[in-house]
Motif scaffolding. Structure first.
Motif, PDB file in Angstrom:
ATOM      1  N   GLY A   1      -1.041   7.080   7.074  1.00  0.00           N
ATOM      2  CA  GLY A   1      -1.436   6.184   6.166  1.00  0.00           C
ATOM      3  C   GLY A   1      -0.984   5.119   6.529  1.00  0.00           C
ATOM      4  O   GLY A   1      -1.580   4.020   7.098  1.00  0.00           O
ATOM      5  N   VAL A   2       0.391   4.202   7.576  1.00  0.00           N
ATOM      6  CA  VAL A   2       0.540   3.894   8.017  1.00  0.00           C
ATOM      7  C   VAL A   2      -0.676   2.740   9.245  1.00  0.00           C
ATOM      8  O   VAL A   2      -1.034   1.425   9.351  1.00  0.00           O
ATOM      9  CB  VAL A   2       1.838   4.208   8.108  1.00  0.00           C
ATOM     10  N   ASN A   3      -1.109   3.970   9.727  1.00  0.00           N
ATOM     11  CA  ASN A   3      -1.740   3.659  11.257  1.00  0.00           C
ATOM     12  C   ASN A   3      -3.193   3.107   9.903  1.00  0.00           C
ATOM     13  O   ASN A   3      -3.487   1.785  10.663  1.00  0.00           O
ATOM     14  CB  ASN A   3      -2.087   4.487  12.231  1.00  0.00           C
ATOM     15  N   THR A   4      -3.918   3.883   9.547  1.00  0.00           N
ATOM     16  CA  THR A   4      -4.495   3.319   7.900  1.00  0.00           C
ATOM     17  C   THR A   4      -4.892   1.807   7.391  1.00  0.00           C
ATOM     18  O   THR A   4      -5.179   0.978   7.646  1.00  0.00           O
ATOM     19  CB  THR A   4      -5.035   4.274   6.986  1.00  0.00           C
ATOM     20  N   ALA A   5      -3.623   1.597   7.128  1.00  0.00           N
ATOM     21  CA  ALA A   5      -2.911   0.679   6.397  1.00  0.00           C
ATOM     22  C   ALA A   5      -3.465  -0.809   7.430  1.00  0.00           C
ATOM     23  O   ALA A   5      -3.759  -1.899   6.695  1.00  0.00           O
ATOM     24  CB  ALA A   5      -1.653   0.713   5.877  1.00  0.00           C
ATOM     25  N   LEU A   6      -2.764  -0.804   8.601  1.00  0.00           N
ATOM     26  CA  LEU A   6      -2.595  -1.628   9.605  1.00  0.00           C
ATOM     27  C   LEU A   6      -3.773  -1.725  10.240  1.00  0.00           C
ATOM     28  O   LEU A   6      -4.461  -2.957  10.315  1.00  0.00           O
ATOM     29  CB  LEU A   6      -1.171  -1.168  11.007  1.00  0.00           C
ATOM     30  N   ASP A   7      -5.169  -0.608  10.214  1.00  0.00           N
ATOM     31  CA  ASP A   7      -6.210  -1.081  10.648  1.00  0.00           C
ATOM     32  C   ASP A   7      -6.948  -1.606   9.795  1.00  0.00           C
ATOM     33  O   ASP A   7      -7.909  -2.568   9.880  1.00  0.00           O
ATOM     34  CB  ASP A   7      -7.228   0.702  10.146  1.00  0.00           C
TER      35      ASP A   7
ATOM     36  N   LEU B   1      13.534  10.066   2.838  1.00  0.00           N
ATOM     37  CA  LEU B   1      13.607   8.961   3.263  1.00  0.00           C
ATOM     38  C   LEU B   1      14.184   7.797   4.275  1.00  0.00           C
ATOM     39  O   LEU B   1      13.639   7.293   5.010  1.00  0.00           O
ATOM     40  CB  LEU B   1      13.899   7.466   1.687  1.00  0.00           C
ATOM     41  N   GLY B   2      15.127   8.049   4.513  1.00  0.00           N
ATOM     42  CA  GLY B   2      16.115   7.919   5.824  1.00  0.00           C
ATOM     43  C   GLY B   2      15.638   7.730   7.163  1.00  0.00           C
ATOM     44  O   GLY B   2      14.766   7.043   7.912  1.00  0.00           O
ATOM     45  N   MET B   3      15.070   8.761   7.419  1.00  0.00           N
ATOM     46  CA  MET B   3      14.200   9.417   8.705  1.00  0.00           C
ATOM     47  C   MET B   3      12.879   8.939   8.579  1.00  0.00           C
ATOM     48  O   MET B   3      12.530   8.027   9.666  1.00  0.00           O
ATOM     49  CB  MET B   3      14.333  10.883   9.518  1.00  0.00           C
ATOM     50  N   ILE B   4      12.176   9.237   7.776  1.00  0.00           N
ATOM     51  CA  ILE B   4      11.027   8.053   7.775  1.00  0.00           C
ATOM     52  C   ILE B   4      11.099   6.938   8.211  1.00  0.00           C
ATOM     53  O   ILE B   4       9.948   6.373   8.691  1.00  0.00           O
ATOM     54  CB  ILE B   4       9.816   8.788   6.103  1.00  0.00           C
ATOM     55  N   THR B   5      11.659   5.966   6.826  1.00  0.00           N
ATOM     56  CA  THR B   5      11.601   4.879   7.156  1.00  0.00           C
ATOM     57  C   THR B   5      11.970   3.781   8.734  1.00  0.00           C
ATOM     58  O   THR B   5      11.801   3.543   8.742  1.00  0.00           O
ATOM     59  CB  THR B   5      12.822   3.908   5.937  1.00  0.00           C
ATOM     60  N   ARG B   6      12.996   4.857   9.453  1.00  0.00           N
ATOM     61  CA  ARG B   6      13.300   4.420  10.477  1.00  0.00           C
ATOM     62  C   ARG B   6      11.443   4.031  11.453  1.00  0.00           C
ATOM     63  O   ARG B   6      11.616   3.406  12.037  1.00  0.00           O
ATOM     64  CB  ARG B   6      14.359   5.378  10.879  1.00  0.00           C
ATOM     65  N   ARG B   7      10.487   6.147  11.510  1.00  0.00           N
ATOM     66  CA  ARG B   7       9.844   5.869  11.717  1.00  0.00           C
ATOM     67  C   ARG B   7       8.982   5.187  11.668  1.00  0.00           C
ATOM     68  O   ARG B   7       8.243   4.502  12.545  1.00  0.00           O
ATOM     69  CB  ARG B   7       9.581   7.504  11.358  1.00  0.00           C
ATOM     70  N   VAL B   8       8.873   4.960  10.420  1.00  0.00           N
ATOM     71  CA  VAL B   8       7.447   4.008  10.371  1.00  0.00           C
ATOM     72  C   VAL B   8       7.805   2.366  10.520  1.00  0.00           C
ATOM     73  O   VAL B   8       7.303   1.899  10.682  1.00  0.00           O
ATOM     74  CB  VAL B   8       7.473   3.370   7.878  1.00  0.00           C
ATOM     75  N   ARG B   9       8.668   2.143  10.046  1.00  0.00           N
ATOM     76  CA  ARG B   9       9.767   0.546  10.659  1.00  0.00           C
ATOM     77  C   ARG B   9       9.529   0.195  12.103  1.00  0.00           C
ATOM     78  O   ARG B   9       8.864  -0.565  13.000  1.00  0.00           O
ATOM     79  CB  ARG B   9      11.384   0.576  10.795  1.00  0.00           C
ATOM     80  N   ARG B  10       8.964   1.405  12.807  1.00  0.00           N
ATOM     81  CA  ARG B  10       8.764   1.609  14.530  1.00  0.00           C
ATOM     82  C   ARG B  10       8.183   1.886  14.619  1.00  0.00           C
ATOM     83  O   ARG B  10       7.272   0.728  15.072  1.00  0.00           O
ATOM     84  CB  ARG B  10       9.404   2.404  15.742  1.00  0.00           C
TER      85      ARG B  10
ATOM     86  N   LEU C   1       1.133  -1.210  -0.205  1.00  0.00           N
ATOM     87  CA  LEU C   1       0.154   0.132  -0.065  1.00  0.00           C
ATOM     88  C   LEU C   1       0.584   1.064   0.379  1.00  0.00           C
ATOM     89  O   LEU C   1       2.351   1.295   0.932  1.00  0.00           O
ATOM     90  CB  LEU C   1      -1.190  -0.319   1.156  1.00  0.00           C
ATOM     91  N   LEU C   2       0.794   2.598  -0.715  1.00  0.00           N
ATOM     92  CA  LEU C   2       0.911   3.324  -1.079  1.00  0.00           C
ATOM     93  C   LEU C   2       1.172   4.501  -0.026  1.00  0.00           C
ATOM     94  O   LEU C   2      -0.476   5.325   0.140  1.00  0.00           O
ATOM     95  CB  LEU C   2       0.935   3.863  -2.438  1.00  0.00           C
ATOM     96  N   VAL C   3       1.812   5.072   1.346  1.00  0.00           N
ATOM     97  CA  VAL C   3       1.248   5.651   2.270  1.00  0.00           C
ATOM     98  C   VAL C   3       1.492   6.861   3.053  1.00  0.00           C
ATOM     99  O   VAL C   3       0.919   7.870   3.347  1.00  0.00           O
ATOM    100  CB  VAL C   3       1.090   4.883   3.584  1.00  0.00           C
ATOM    101  N   ASP C   4       1.691   7.124   2.085  1.00  0.00           N
ATOM    102  CA  ASP C   4       2.194   8.518   1.675  1.00  0.00           C
ATOM    103  C   ASP C   4       1.367   9.878   0.506  1.00  0.00           C
ATOM    104  O   ASP C   4       1.864  11.207   0.720  1.00  0.00           O
ATOM    105  CB  ASP C   4       4.044   8.798   1.160  1.00  0.00           C
TER     106      ASP C   4
END
Lengths: 441, 441
Positions: A240-246, A262-271, A230-233
């Motif tokens: 977007g990530v929360n909605t995707a997991l919901d 992308l570095g900062m965002i991917t770390r945050r999204v991974r968490r 899913l494209l979350v941005d």
């Protein structure tokens, strides 16, 4: 042959006017060798990747003039038109196999035959090898930078509609795992892949026009299954990530991020994914990636890269700079003397020498038909193989999968500094051996 | 339709998976507008040139799936395959005419119809417009730099074999006078041109292998007439020019120089030609020219430029950076909010405002279907014209020659600093007028 398959007009006019003059003065039938090589690697890269060889061999076989095409050749005399009517390449082609590494002055393709039959192939051979090798050479650096993580080619929209198809092939040769392009998948059997576009999310609005990201995600999962990405941005990434997991639960296949740091965002999204138990949900990133930004993300939780513009445009070097030069006429080496364009005359063949550990040391170019030069303690491998004999493609040439595997092996033979992305000398030197003095370097 | 003409697989896979999901959830039939625009001009150029429009309209008409293609769509459900089987675009296309100038955020093409029928055209539309506009935009700067002197496109060998054909077209649109490419000449009626290669001179050796440049020149003149252009830099340029004049006399059409310091060499060669009475013999230069080197030769006796690599690769910008974005769904403007990718929702139309002297002042983008904004004392011209209605190409659209003439006129409307080659702001600003506040800029 259907007119659409004929490659004969993918040619510069001067090749046919030279042909006419050569037929008139009798030089058309002189035995000639033309060589494809590059005087330097673009952007001071460390190595290039030979690509397009298989397409070249097909294009030579399809180099046939239809009557409709001949009817337009009003700038040629009757003898020349008659020559073209009967034209079928009947000479010899030797060269590096597809997926081989090359360096400055590597003789990657040699075409032998009469001057007439060889000269008119110049443009189509160079068009194919320059575009395919440019993409494969850039793609290979990206594969190295990704350090084992998969890359999907998705640049079709950034290049000519048919260049897109062959760019997908060249990227796959270099180690990309899939392409977005359906024609490339259809024609070359490359795995096709894709996620969804921002338009998909934007399409899902409520009746009052307000966004409904959840509806878009739900619908994609219903159609493609929960393993989809899913494209979350489109709006806010965290939401977007929360909605995707919901919508999908922790079994969601992946999320794609196409903007931002992308570095900062991917770390945050991974968490965020891990906190909700979505340990196996992959993070796919895209957004103008090239080999440098890919390398810059090595320490970040990226699972898959999507690369578009930079790979299909050769990452700053959209053409490989390969030339097609006459190097021998009736057994005599010939050579142009213009400034800054040094070359060595004569038909050539090449070997690469390796240490016992398998690390490449140098490339040695020697006259065609002479014995392999003495490499002392080193092992050596012939780089030049027969590709066409008397106009027929040699049996048993490697297919795309074999060439892809070959390149992956060859990359491992480079000295480690040869894989650096920075500008420098070629990874290994090229040495000329056995040429008469005026042509030696 | 022959399979070779179908454009339907020049498509990214995700367009078809989005289509399937949209058919399932009922959003496929929502009335949508997609817009082609660029967020910025590449390399901070002052203007871009719209190219590829005519090819896009043909590609949309040829976007038809054959049974053979459908048989491979094993990743789609039956309803989706059936939709594709019957697919014919039946919507509306509006946009800038080919050969029009554009700037950041100019809405150069708008495609309206159901989401389903519009979304699957994304890749082929962008491939065509990105490649053609990249070449035309670069070529136009070269034409300006050449300041009235003719430029011949000869870059086929440096780009994909079919990109070469459309690059020749785009360069001609931008004001180049001819191409070396035979297929482009055949397909688009562009004048074909050419001289000869170094191989031609090198072919002419004596029996002992020593060079015989005079034989090469004599033969070319016998075949092509004295108005031909001889390539004089295979060995020594001064000797080459003398030999050319010995063989051809002062009526020789031209000499071509393909290496070295072209400014110094052309001045010397001009003197040499004049001293021997060859006042009308033209000097043609080639050798990795781009808009900057062309401009640098303005004060030198160059009669014709031959340009290859730089024009077919967009002179540092091989893609125009155009995107295809959903901007409206069922009458609601929609817009992505991701960072660094600002845009304005809603279907758009544009006008350009001019002073009474004919100099362009600004571009004004306003909502589609609203009256032209008040331009005060300025004249204004509609930039958006109908291109397709109900899936049919509108009658009477300009042909390649008319588009070429239109561009030449439009270039003259730019403020003089807008023609500078250096990096800077767009030549004129783009202003949004009449959009609701959240979408205004």
């Amino acid at each position: 042959m259907p007119a659409g398959r004929s490659t004969s007009l993918l040619t510069d006019k001067y090749e046919l006017t030279m042909l006419q003059a050569a037929l008139r003065d009798g030089t058309a039938h002189r035995q000639s060798s033309f060589e494809v090589f590059s005087r330097r690697l673009p952007n001071e890269r460390r190595y290039g990747v030979v690509a397009g060889t298989d397409r070249v061999l097909r294009a030579i076989q399809d180099f046939v003039f239809t009557e409709e095409q001949l009817a337009e050749m009003d700038f040629l005399d009757e003898d020349t038109v008659e020559y073209l009517r009967n034209y079928r390449f009947s000479g010899q082609v030797d060269g590096y196999r597809e997926g081989e590494l090359y360096f400055a002055y590597s003789p990657i393709l040699t075409v032998r035959g009469t001057f007439a039959e060889c000269v008119i192939l110049e443009t189509v051979i160079l068009s194919i090898m320059n575009s395919d090798s440019a993409v494969a050479s850039a793609a290979s650096r990206m594969v190295t930078a990704a350090d084992g993580r998969p890359i999907i080619e998705m640049g079709s929209r950034r290049t000519h509609e048919y260049a897109a198809v062959t760019a997908a092939r060249a990227a796959y040769l270099a180690g990309f795992v899939a392409t977005s392009n359906l024609e490339a998948s259809h024609r070359y059997g490359i795995p096709a892949s894709g996620t969804s576009a921002h338009a998909w999310t934007l399409l899902h609005v409520n009746e009052d026009g307000s966004p409904n990201e959840a509806a878009a995600f739900r619908s994609q999962i219903e159609s493609q299954g929960v393993s989809t990405t899913l494209l979350v941005d489109t709006y806010d990434i965290t939401e977007g990530v929360n909605t995707a997991l919901d919508v999908a639960g922790p079994e969601l296949g992946g999320v794609r991020i196409d903007s931002g740091d992308l570095g900062m965002i991917t770390r945050r999204v991974r968490r965020q994914l891990d906190e909700r138990g979505a340990y196996n949900t992959k993070i796919v990133v895209s957004s103008d990636l090239d080999e440098f930004t890919i390398a810059g993300l090595r320490g970040d939780p990226v699972d898959t890269y999507g690369v578009g513009t930079s790979v299909v445009t050769g990452s700053g070097s959209p053409t490989a700079g390969l030339v097609y030069k006459l190097v021998e006429v009736d057994g005599h080496p010939v050579v142009k003397r213009s400034s800054g364009k040094a070359m060595t005359g004569g038909t050539k063949t090449a070997v690469r020498a390796y240490r016992a550990t398998g690390v490449a040391v140098e490339e040695i170019v020697h006259p065609f038909g002479t014995p392999t030069p003495d490499c002392g303690q080193l092992d050596s491998t012939d780089l030049t193989i027969p590709l066409m004999r008397d106009g027929k493609v040699v049996d048993g040439l490697p297919d795309l999968e074999a060439s892809r595997a070959h390149l992956a092996e060859q990359i491992r033979t480079l000295p480690w500094e040869g894989l650096a992305l920075s500008r420098d000398e070629p990874a290994i030197p090229t040495r000329f051996s056995g040429f008469p003095d005026p042509y030696g370097e």
